[in-house]
Motif scaffolding. Structure first.
Motif, PDB file in Angstrom:
ATOM      1  N   THR A   1     -16.183  -1.147  14.387  1.00  0.00           N
ATOM      2  CA  THR A   1     -16.072   0.077  13.596  1.00  0.00           C
ATOM      3  C   THR A   1     -15.782   1.252  14.527  1.00  0.00           C
ATOM      4  OG1 THR A   1     -18.455   0.417  13.747  1.00  0.00           O
ATOM      5  CG2 THR A   1     -17.647  -0.692  11.787  1.00  0.00           C
TER       6      THR A   1
ATOM      7  N   LEU B   1     -15.329   5.852  14.441  1.00  0.00           N
ATOM      8  CA  LEU B   1     -15.366   7.082  13.657  1.00  0.00           C
ATOM      9  C   LEU B   1     -13.956   7.549  13.279  1.00  0.00           C
ATOM     10  CD1 LEU B   1     -18.266   8.800  15.603  1.00  0.00           C
ATOM     11  CD2 LEU B   1     -18.345   7.984  13.251  1.00  0.00           C
TER      12      LEU B   1
ATOM     13  N   ARG C   1     -23.636   4.279  -1.663  1.00  0.00           N
ATOM     14  CA  ARG C   1     -24.367   4.008  -0.418  1.00  0.00           C
ATOM     15  C   ARG C   1     -24.872   5.275   0.275  1.00  0.00           C
ATOM     16  NH1 ARG C   1     -21.732  -1.400   2.349  1.00  0.00           N
ATOM     17  NH2 ARG C   1     -21.304  -2.452   0.396  1.00  0.00           N
TER      18      ARG C   1
ATOM     19  N   TRP D   1     -33.354   8.960   0.572  1.00  0.00           N
ATOM     20  CA  TRP D   1     -34.361   9.893   1.080  1.00  0.00           C
ATOM     21  C   TRP D   1     -33.727  11.101   1.762  1.00  0.00           C
ATOM     22  CZ3 TRP D   1     -33.616   4.915   2.723  1.00  0.00           C
ATOM     23  CH2 TRP D   1     -32.992   4.774   3.944  1.00  0.00           C
TER      24      TRP D   1
ATOM     25  N   ASN E   1     -22.976  10.963  15.783  1.00  0.00           N
ATOM     26  CA  ASN E   1     -22.434  10.500  17.059  1.00  0.00           C
ATOM     27  C   ASN E   1     -21.001  10.961  17.304  1.00  0.00           C
ATOM     28  OD1 ASN E   1     -24.808   9.281  17.807  1.00  0.00           O
ATOM     29  ND2 ASN E   1     -24.301   7.389  16.727  1.00  0.00           N
TER      30      ASN E   1
ATOM     31  N   ASN F   1     -26.368  -3.506   2.875  1.00  0.00           N
ATOM     32  CA  ASN F   1     -25.353  -2.450   2.744  1.00  0.00           C
ATOM     33  C   ASN F   1     -25.631  -1.247   3.628  1.00  0.00           C
ATOM     34  OD1 ASN F   1     -24.072  -3.869   0.822  1.00  0.00           O
ATOM     35  ND2 ASN F   1     -24.795  -2.680  -0.918  1.00  0.00           N
ATOM     36  N   TRP F   2     -26.892  -0.923   3.743  1.00  0.00           N
ATOM     37  CA  TRP F   2     -27.252   0.283   4.499  1.00  0.00           C
ATOM     38  C   TRP F   2     -26.991   0.084   5.987  1.00  0.00           C
ATOM     39  CZ3 TRP F   2     -32.379   1.873   1.622  1.00  0.00           C
ATOM     40  CH2 TRP F   2     -32.022   2.371   0.356  1.00  0.00           C
TER      41      TRP F   2
ATOM     42  N   GLU G   1     -24.567  -1.640   7.090  1.00  0.00           N
ATOM     43  CA  GLU G   1     -23.120  -1.481   7.226  1.00  0.00           C
ATOM     44  C   GLU G   1     -22.752  -0.015   7.358  1.00  0.00           C
ATOM     45  OE1 GLU G   1     -21.490  -5.434   4.845  1.00  0.00           O
ATOM     46  OE2 GLU G   1     -20.993  -3.435   4.111  1.00  0.00           O
ATOM     47  N   VAL G   2     -23.380   0.822   6.540  1.00  0.00           N
ATOM     48  CA  VAL G   2     -23.115   2.264   6.637  1.00  0.00           C
ATOM     49  C   VAL G   2     -23.466   2.744   8.046  1.00  0.00           C
ATOM     50  CG1 VAL G   2     -23.721   4.545   5.757  1.00  0.00           C
ATOM     51  CG2 VAL G   2     -23.496   2.630   4.173  1.00  0.00           C
ATOM     52  N   ALA G   3     -24.614   2.299   8.543  1.00  0.00           N
ATOM     53  CA  ALA G   3     -25.041   2.688   9.893  1.00  0.00           C
ATOM     54  C   ALA G   3     -24.009   2.244  10.922  1.00  0.00           C
ATOM     55  CB  ALA G   3     -26.403   2.083  10.205  1.00  0.00           C
ATOM     56  N   LYS G   4     -23.432   1.076  10.692  1.00  0.00           N
ATOM     57  CA  LYS G   4     -22.450   0.565  11.643  1.00  0.00           C
ATOM     58  C   LYS G   4     -21.150   1.376  11.578  1.00  0.00           C
ATOM     59  CE  LYS G   4     -20.493  -3.672  13.437  1.00  0.00           C
ATOM     60  NZ  LYS G   4     -19.808  -4.901  13.066  1.00  0.00           N
ATOM     61  N   VAL G   5     -20.760   1.727  10.353  1.00  0.00           N
ATOM     62  CA  VAL G   5     -19.544   2.520  10.184  1.00  0.00           C
ATOM     63  C   VAL G   5     -19.675   3.862  10.921  1.00  0.00           C
ATOM     64  CG1 VAL G   5     -18.185   3.834   8.489  1.00  0.00           C
ATOM     65  CG2 VAL G   5     -18.758   1.435   8.050  1.00  0.00           C
ATOM     66  N   TYR G   6     -20.857   4.465  10.867  1.00  0.00           N
ATOM     67  CA  TYR G   6     -21.055   5.757  11.526  1.00  0.00           C
ATOM     68  C   TYR G   6     -21.581   5.604  12.948  1.00  0.00           C
ATOM     69  CZ  TYR G   6     -19.675   7.498   7.106  1.00  0.00           C
ATOM     70  OH  TYR G   6     -18.928   7.720   5.982  1.00  0.00           O
ATOM     71  N   ARG G   7     -21.525   4.405  13.462  1.00  0.00           N
ATOM     72  CA  ARG G   7     -21.814   4.128  14.867  1.00  0.00           C
ATOM     73  C   ARG G   7     -23.213   4.565  15.283  1.00  0.00           C
ATOM     74  NH1 ARG G   7     -18.668   0.642  16.646  1.00  0.00           N
ATOM     75  NH2 ARG G   7     -18.902   1.365  18.774  1.00  0.00           N
ATOM     76  N   LEU G   8     -24.190   4.395  14.395  1.00  0.00           N
ATOM     77  CA  LEU G   8     -25.558   4.770  14.752  1.00  0.00           C
ATOM     78  C   LEU G   8     -26.069   3.836  15.840  1.00  0.00           C
ATOM     79  CD1 LEU G   8     -27.425   5.721  11.454  1.00  0.00           C
ATOM     80  CD2 LEU G   8     -25.795   7.022  12.811  1.00  0.00           C
ATOM     81  N   ARG G   9     -26.742   4.417  16.808  1.00  0.00           N
ATOM     82  CA  ARG G   9     -27.348   3.610  17.863  1.00  0.00           C
ATOM     83  C   ARG G   9     -28.690   3.073  17.369  1.00  0.00           C
ATOM     84  NH1 ARG G   9     -24.138   7.259  21.136  1.00  0.00           N
ATOM     85  NH2 ARG G   9     -25.436   9.066  20.778  1.00  0.00           N
TER      86      ARG G   9
ATOM     87  N   GLN H   1     -31.463   5.476  16.542  1.00  0.00           N
ATOM     88  CA  GLN H   1     -31.104   6.278  15.361  1.00  0.00           C
ATOM     89  C   GLN H   1     -31.235   5.447  14.097  1.00  0.00           C
ATOM     90  OE1 GLN H   1     -27.078   7.159  16.591  1.00  0.00           O
ATOM     91  NE2 GLN H   1     -27.632   9.199  17.336  1.00  0.00           N
TER      92      GLN H   1
ATOM     93  N   ARG I   1     -33.782   6.786  11.429  1.00  0.00           N
ATOM     94  CA  ARG I   1     -33.189   7.429  10.271  1.00  0.00           C
ATOM     95  C   ARG I   1     -33.001   6.518   9.070  1.00  0.00           C
ATOM     96  NH1 ARG I   1     -30.747  12.504  11.673  1.00  0.00           N
ATOM     97  NH2 ARG I   1     -31.079  12.849  13.896  1.00  0.00           N
ATOM     98  N   ILE I   2     -32.901   5.216   9.313  1.00  0.00           N
ATOM     99  CA  ILE I   2     -32.656   4.306   8.193  1.00  0.00           C
ATOM    100  C   ILE I   2     -33.840   3.358   7.978  1.00  0.00           C
ATOM    101  CG2 ILE I   2     -31.022   2.661   7.171  1.00  0.00           C
ATOM    102  CD1 ILE I   2     -29.556   5.206   7.958  1.00  0.00           C
TER     103      ILE I   2
ATOM    104  N   ALA J   1     -36.617   3.788   4.997  1.00  0.00           N
ATOM    105  CA  ALA J   1     -36.395   2.800   3.947  1.00  0.00           C
ATOM    106  C   ALA J   1     -37.643   1.959   3.690  1.00  0.00           C
ATOM    107  CB  ALA J   1     -35.215   1.895   4.309  1.00  0.00           C
TER     108      ALA J   1
END
Lengths: 284, 268
Positions: free
Chosen positions: A91, A93, A103, A107, A120, B166-167, B169-177, B180, B184-185, B189
């Motif tokens: 993936t 950015l 999605r 919270w 990031n 799914n969540w 995947e969102v984290a992966k799309v936004y490149r969360l380390r 994070q 954050r997730i 959750a």
């Protein structure tokens, strides 16, 4: 009214690429019950920078799989996937995606959800709030910054998801049946919104949908796919300037053509479409 | 857009309007009715006072024990044990639940044992624990910790496993380390499930503590009741019943309050 930030041009030129997607000889298989099954068969496609491409096809034609590969959530494929010459391996950015379900994280407020996407990026902290506000304005959700996802309607949540996907200013935005879960009226409304957003933004967009009318209304080109295995069957150029009029005779003619293609295709391909065997026909 | 803003529910007030709200007095009526029936049963001589002390007698015992400081001492001892034992058990439970939720190997190895032990009433461990730990503080802390451990581990496990794929995947799309992603997730959750687990295990730990004190202790609300029984001070026993019930009620209410404060983002 275009609420989009004026600095757009400068920031775009600062980036290396312009959003050209090249798919060449792409093949993808899954293993189902121990049997390899071809999902995508020899896909070749070039999406021009700034173009809006729609992909339509029956369910099971691999169109969502194709998007997952392009966004980098699935990285097992053979062939080439390149964005501005760079091979897609994970993936990034530079590539945003809007899923069928919004999605958003329940919270987080709308604002926080969108800001998460900037976490990031190299966007300076001081400018983030402004960029988030600009994108909330872009999708017409001003006044809902502090709302939680459960307080938004389906259409609003989906527009918020679009804002989140756009906030990183991806060179390529992928839309995986983004309006599939919306009711008919909201759908038409968000389609117009999406067209307006794309015109303001002009980044490359690839949208998967099962709604032929939607594909034609938004797409510069419509890719028609057939299933078992997923192949590109036809590419339809929609030679109409944006913003478009839904009542345009050209759109209606193309819609009839594509629908005919999608429904007749099953017969031509043999087994897939003939779910009902009429005994009278077989007897003859 | 302006017309839509009207039906935007104001934060905090969301959903509250649909619930039937009993005025606070309403909940007191059955309680008063019970006390009255109890008092009448005693006044009519249906039960001898050695067996059933009237509410007025219990109230007198409560006042006396409060004035002498005896009640405060017992309640204080019990709450101290609850706090320490619960803290140990809940933290251990969360850690254990997280480990078996995150590692398939740990789950395969540990969950059958965990599920078997979970089916054993905590009180059944008491005789063995008395032999090992005696009847001093370590014993009571251990009982409370065990009582809190199981529901807490289970809630944490369910909470983590329940986070939609799914969540991630969102984290992966936004490149969360990873940090994070966790902060954050994953943590937010699992908060609702963990808080529910905390509430369940807190009230459970309280009940088990009082029971353990009844069996073996030198102080605490349970021991107070046990001493009362041995000395035929039924008013003291009933005072203990009332106080432990009240404390359990308040613990539940407090935990619910924390729960609703921490998860205000949820649809009401």
């Amino acid at each position: 009214m275009t609420p989009y930030p004026h600095a757009r041009e400068d920031r775009l030129s600062a980036k290396t690429g312009r959003g050209e997607l090249i798919v060449s000889d792409l093949n993808k298989s899954f293993t189902i019950n121990g049997q390899p099954r071809r999902i995508l068969d020899n896909i070749n496609l070039t999406v021009r920078p700034g173009e809006f491409v729609s992909i339509v096809g029956a369910s099971g034609c691999g169109k969502s799989t194709l998007l997952r590969l392009i966004v980098g959530l699935d990285t097992e494929y053979s062939g080439e996937l390149r964005l501005d010459g760079e091979r897609i391996a994970t993936t990034s950015l530079d590539r945003g995606i809007v899923f069928q379900d919004h999605r958003l994280f329940p919270w987080m407020t709308l604002e926080q959800n969108i800001e998460l996407a900037l976490l990031n990026t190299d966007t300076p902290r001081a400018r983030r709030a402004q960029i988030v506000a600009d994108h909330i304005a872009l999708v017409n959700l001003k006044g809902f910054e502090k709302a939680y996802p459960h307080q938004l309607s389906g259409g609003m949540a989906q527009r918020a998801a679009i804002a989140r996907a756009l906030v990183t200013e991806p060179r390529l935005l992928l839309l995986d049946e983004p309006l599939g879960a919306l009711d008919a009226l909201t759908r038409v409304h968000v389609q117009s919104e999406l067209q307006r957003i794309w015109m303001a933004q002009r980044s490359t967009m690839v949208m998967v949908t099962h709604d032929v009318e939607e594909a034609l209304y938004l797409g510069d080109r419509v890719i028609v796919m057939s299933p078992n295995p997923g192949r590109i069957r036809r590419i339809v150029e929609v030679d109409l300037p944006h913003p478009r009029d839904r009542r345009s005779p050209l759109l209606h003619r193309l819609k009839d053509e594509i629908l005919a293609e999608l429904t007749s295709g099953a017969d031509a391909d043999g087994d897939a479409g003939n779910l009902v065997h009429l005994p009278s026909r077989e007897a003859r | 857009m302006a017309s839509r803003a009207a039906d935007f529910p104001v934060a905090g007030g969301a959903g509250a309007g649909f619930r039937f709200r009993l005025p606070p007095v309403g909940a007191v009526v059955p309680l008063v009715a019970l006390l009255m029936a109890w008092q009448i049963a005693c006044l009519t001589g249906l039960f001898p006072p050695q067996v059933l002390v009237p509410p007025s007698g219990v109230a007198r015992a409560l006042v006396d024990m409060t004035q002498s400081g005896e009640l405060q001492r017992h309640v204080g001892d019990s709450l101290f044990r609850l706090t320490v034992g619960f803290a140990i058990g809940a933290v251990a439970g969360m850690a254990f639940g997280a480990v078996i939720a995150l590692s398939r190997l740990a789950e395969a190895a540990l969950s059958p044992l965990f599920m078997t032990l979970w089916q054993v009433p905590v009180i059944a461990f008491v005789p063995m624990m008395v032999m090992f730990l005696g009847i001093d503080e370590p014993f009571k802390l251990a009982v409370v910790a065990i009582a809190a451990f199981f529901p807490m581990a289970l809630a944490t496990f369910d909470g983590i496993r329940g986070v939609p794929r799914n969540w991630f995947e969102v984290a992966k799309v936004y490149r969360l380390r990873l940090p994070q992603l966790i902060r954050r997730i994953l943590l937010p959750a699992t908060v609702p499930a963990v808080l529910t687990g905390l509430r369940v295990s807190l009230t459970r730990a309280w009940v088990v503590l009082v029971a353990a004190e009844l069996l073996a202790a030198d102080s605490g609300i349970g021991q107070m009741m046990e001493m009362g029984r041995q000395l035929f001070q039924i008013d003291v026993v009933l005072a203990g019943v009332m106080v432990s019930g009240l404390i359990g009620f308040l613990l539940d209410r407090g935990a619910r309050w924390v729960e609703s404060r921490a998860t205000r983002w949820r649809a009401a």
